[in-house]
Design a protein around this motif. Structure first.
Motif, PDB file in Angstrom:
ATOM      1  N   ASP A 197       0.834  -1.204   0.000  1.00 46.12           N
ATOM      2  CA  ASP A 197       0.000   0.000   0.000  1.00 46.12           C
ATOM      3  C   ASP A 197       0.869   1.255   0.000  1.00 46.12           C
ATOM      4  O   ASP A 197       0.550   2.241  -0.682  1.00 46.12           O
ATOM      5  N   VAL A 198       1.978   1.217   0.730  1.00 45.82           N
ATOM      6  CA  VAL A 198       2.883   2.371   0.751  1.00 45.82           C
ATOM      7  C   VAL A 198       3.549   2.532  -0.614  1.00 45.82           C
ATOM      8  O   VAL A 198       3.732   3.654  -1.100  1.00 45.82           O
ATOM      9  N   ALA A 199       3.893   1.421  -1.236  1.00 48.05           N
ATOM     10  CA  ALA A 199       4.488   1.479  -2.574  1.00 48.05           C
ATOM     11  C   ALA A 199       3.522   2.130  -3.564  1.00 48.05           C
ATOM     12  O   ALA A 199       3.910   3.013  -4.344  1.00 48.05           O
ATOM     13  N   GLN A 200       2.262   1.711  -3.530  1.00 49.22           N
ATOM     14  CA  GLN A 200       1.264   2.275  -4.439  1.00 49.22           C
ATOM     15  C   GLN A 200       1.078   3.765  -4.195  1.00 49.22           C
ATOM     16  O   GLN A 200       0.961   4.557  -5.144  1.00 49.22           O
ATOM     17  N   GLN A 201       1.061   4.168  -2.933  1.00 51.49           N
ATOM     18  CA  GLN A 201       0.914   5.587  -2.601  1.00 51.49           C
ATOM     19  C   GLN A 201       2.123   6.389  -3.078  1.00 51.49           C
ATOM     20  O   GLN A 201       1.986   7.520  -3.552  1.00 51.49           O
ATOM     21  N   THR A 202       3.302   5.796  -2.960  1.00 55.03           N
ATOM     22  CA  THR A 202       4.521   6.490  -3.377  1.00 55.03           C
ATOM     23  C   THR A 202       4.496   6.780  -4.870  1.00 55.03           C
ATOM     24  O   THR A 202       4.917   7.852  -5.317  1.00 55.03           O
TER      25      THR A 202
ATOM     26  N   ASN B 209       9.962  -0.149 -12.629  1.00 56.42           N
ATOM     27  CA  ASN B 209       9.214  -1.031 -13.519  1.00 56.42           C
ATOM     28  C   ASN B 209       7.754  -0.612 -13.660  1.00 56.42           C
ATOM     29  O   ASN B 209       7.094  -0.984 -14.637  1.00 56.42           O
ATOM     30  N   SER B 210       7.254   0.159 -12.705  1.00 54.92           N
ATOM     31  CA  SER B 210       5.857   0.597 -12.746  1.00 54.92           C
ATOM     32  C   SER B 210       5.665   1.881 -13.542  1.00 54.92           C
ATOM     33  O   SER B 210       4.574   2.124 -14.076  1.00 54.92           O
ATOM     34  N   LEU B 211       6.690   2.716 -13.622  1.00 52.15           N
ATOM     35  CA  LEU B 211       6.575   3.964 -14.370  1.00 52.15           C
ATOM     36  C   LEU B 211       6.379   3.674 -15.857  1.00 52.15           C
ATOM     37  O   LEU B 211       7.115   2.886 -16.445  1.00 52.15           O
ATOM     38  N   GLU B 212       5.399   4.313 -16.448  1.00 59.18           N
ATOM     39  CA  GLU B 212       5.109   4.126 -17.870  1.00 59.18           C
ATOM     40  C   GLU B 212       5.830   5.215 -18.661  1.00 59.18           C
ATOM     41  O   GLU B 212       5.284   6.285 -18.932  1.00 59.18           O
ATOM     42  N   GLU B 213       7.070   4.922 -19.000  1.00 58.32           N
ATOM     43  CA  GLU B 213       7.909   5.875 -19.721  1.00 58.32           C
ATOM     44  C   GLU B 213       8.471   5.221 -20.975  1.00 58.32           C
ATOM     45  O   GLU B 213       8.759   4.022 -20.983  1.00 58.32           O
ATOM     46  N   SER B 214       8.646   6.034 -22.003  1.00 54.62           N
ATOM     47  CA  SER B 214       9.246   5.548 -23.241  1.00 54.62           C
ATOM     48  C   SER B 214      10.675   6.071 -23.350  1.00 54.62           C
ATOM     49  O   SER B 214      11.119   6.911 -22.559  1.00 54.62           O
TER      50      SER B 214
ATOM     51  N   GLN C 157       8.369   1.540   8.479  1.00 58.97           N
ATOM     52  CA  GLN C 157       8.948   2.844   8.804  1.00 58.97           C
ATOM     53  C   GLN C 157       9.853   3.333   7.676  1.00 58.97           C
ATOM     54  O   GLN C 157       9.786   4.501   7.263  1.00 58.97           O
ATOM     55  N   GLN C 158      10.677   2.440   7.147  1.00 58.18           N
ATOM     56  CA  GLN C 158      11.596   2.829   6.082  1.00 58.18           C
ATOM     57  C   GLN C 158      10.871   3.004   4.746  1.00 58.18           C
ATOM     58  O   GLN C 158      11.264   3.852   3.932  1.00 58.18           O
ATOM     59  N   MET C 159       9.831   2.230   4.517  1.00 64.32           N
ATOM     60  CA  MET C 159       9.004   2.460   3.329  1.00 64.32           C
ATOM     61  C   MET C 159       8.365   3.844   3.397  1.00 64.32           C
ATOM     62  O   MET C 159       8.303   4.572   2.395  1.00 64.32           O
ATOM     63  N   GLN C 160       7.900   4.215   4.580  1.00 65.60           N
ATOM     64  CA  GLN C 160       7.303   5.539   4.739  1.00 65.60           C
ATOM     65  C   GLN C 160       8.343   6.633   4.554  1.00 65.60           C
ATOM     66  O   GLN C 160       8.055   7.692   3.978  1.00 65.60           O
ATOM     67  N   ASN C 161       9.560   6.386   5.017  1.00 66.80           N
ATOM     68  CA  ASN C 161      10.639   7.350   4.791  1.00 66.80           C
ATOM     69  C   ASN C 161      10.917   7.521   3.302  1.00 66.80           C
ATOM     70  O   ASN C 161      11.192   8.637   2.835  1.00 66.80           O
ATOM     71  N   GLU C 162      10.860   6.424   2.556  1.00 69.66           N
ATOM     72  CA  GLU C 162      11.038   6.515   1.105  1.00 69.66           C
ATOM     73  C   GLU C 162       9.925   7.363   0.486  1.00 69.66           C
ATOM     74  O   GLU C 162      10.189   8.245  -0.338  1.00 69.66           O
ATOM     75  N   GLN C 163       8.688   7.087   0.873  1.00 68.68           N
ATOM     76  CA  GLN C 163       7.575   7.867   0.333  1.00 68.68           C
ATOM     77  C   GLN C 163       7.735   9.343   0.673  1.00 68.68           C
ATOM     78  O   GLN C 163       7.528  10.221  -0.180  1.00 68.68           O
ATOM     79  N   ASN C 164       8.106   9.623   1.912  1.00 70.43           N
ATOM     80  CA  ASN C 164       8.274  11.017   2.329  1.00 70.43           C
ATOM     81  C   ASN C 164       9.373  11.712   1.530  1.00 70.43           C
ATOM     82  O   ASN C 164       9.262  12.902   1.201  1.00 70.43           O
TER      83      ASN C 164
END
Length: 207
Positions: free
Chosen positions: A18-23, A143-148, A192-199
């Motif tokens: 869920d944190v990954a999706q929010q990020t 891998n999730s970013l849709e970039e060309s 906690q560290q996932m949240q730090n990444e998002q922040n």
């Protein structure tokens, strides 16, 4: 994993997708995906990331010199060598010289403080846990970013799409995180560290 044996390595990620999706939805990454991220915002982000890299490399150097069980000792030494090699590459690539006089933004300052606190106050296995969110999240985001190829920031996507954190972390975590209390604490630190990444990503562009 054998039937009936918990895969803590994978559980940590699945419990925090869920944190990954929010990020992925923060403005910095959305503008990067669209290709209209301002260049100065990207440069500022990269400088903060270099500071992160050099700081965590130093922390790993500290951990690698401590008396540790063999598996943790090998892990810390291997990760330190890998981070040190990449640090040297980045410094040479951008013609920088350590130590750098870069002030961390508050989100990164908090992130690095949490690393130091975990290193000083928790058992060594939890420092390994604290490193994993960055390794898994950046690969997932790339891998999730849709970039060309036409996107100016495809270079970031390409540079972060590949990697094999499972090779370094899975056996170590599954062998060392056995009790309910250990697993609970690992989940707390991972989140906690996932949240730090998002922040960190969120603070890199505030609209």
């Amino acid at each position: 994993m054998r039937s009936g044996v918990r895969d803590i390595y994978e559980e940590l990620w699945q419990n925090n997708t869920d944190v990954a999706q929010q990020t992925l939805t923060v403005p910095f990454l959305q503008h990067m995906q669209r290709g209209d991220l301002q260049a100065d915002d990207y440069v500022a982000f990269m400088m903060q990331d270099v500071l992160y890299l050099l700081t965590v490399t130093d922390l790993l150097g500290n951990m690698s010199r401590r008396p540790l069980p063999n598996d943790l000792k090998t892990f810390m030494q291997d990760r330190y060598q890998s981070y040190q090699s990449f640090s040297n590459y980045i410094l040479d690539r951008f013609k920088l010289k350590a130590p750098l006089d870069i002030r961390p933004i508050p989100a990164l300052e908090r992130y690095l403080l949490d690393y130091r606190t975990i290193m000083d106050k928790e058992k060594p296995i939890f420092f390994a846990v604290s490193l994993l969110p960055c390794s898994r999240l950046w690969i997932w985001i790339a891998n999730s970013l849709e970039e060309s190829y036409c996107n100016a920031y495809f270079v970031w996507k390409k540079g972060n799409m590949h990697g094999n954190p499972e090779k370094h972390y899975k056996v170590l975590l599954n062998n060392n995180l056995k009790t309910p209390n250990q697993i609970k604490r690992a989940n707390q630190i991972f989140r906690q560290q996932m949240q730090n990444e998002q922040n960190f990503f969120a603070a890199s562009l505030v609209e």
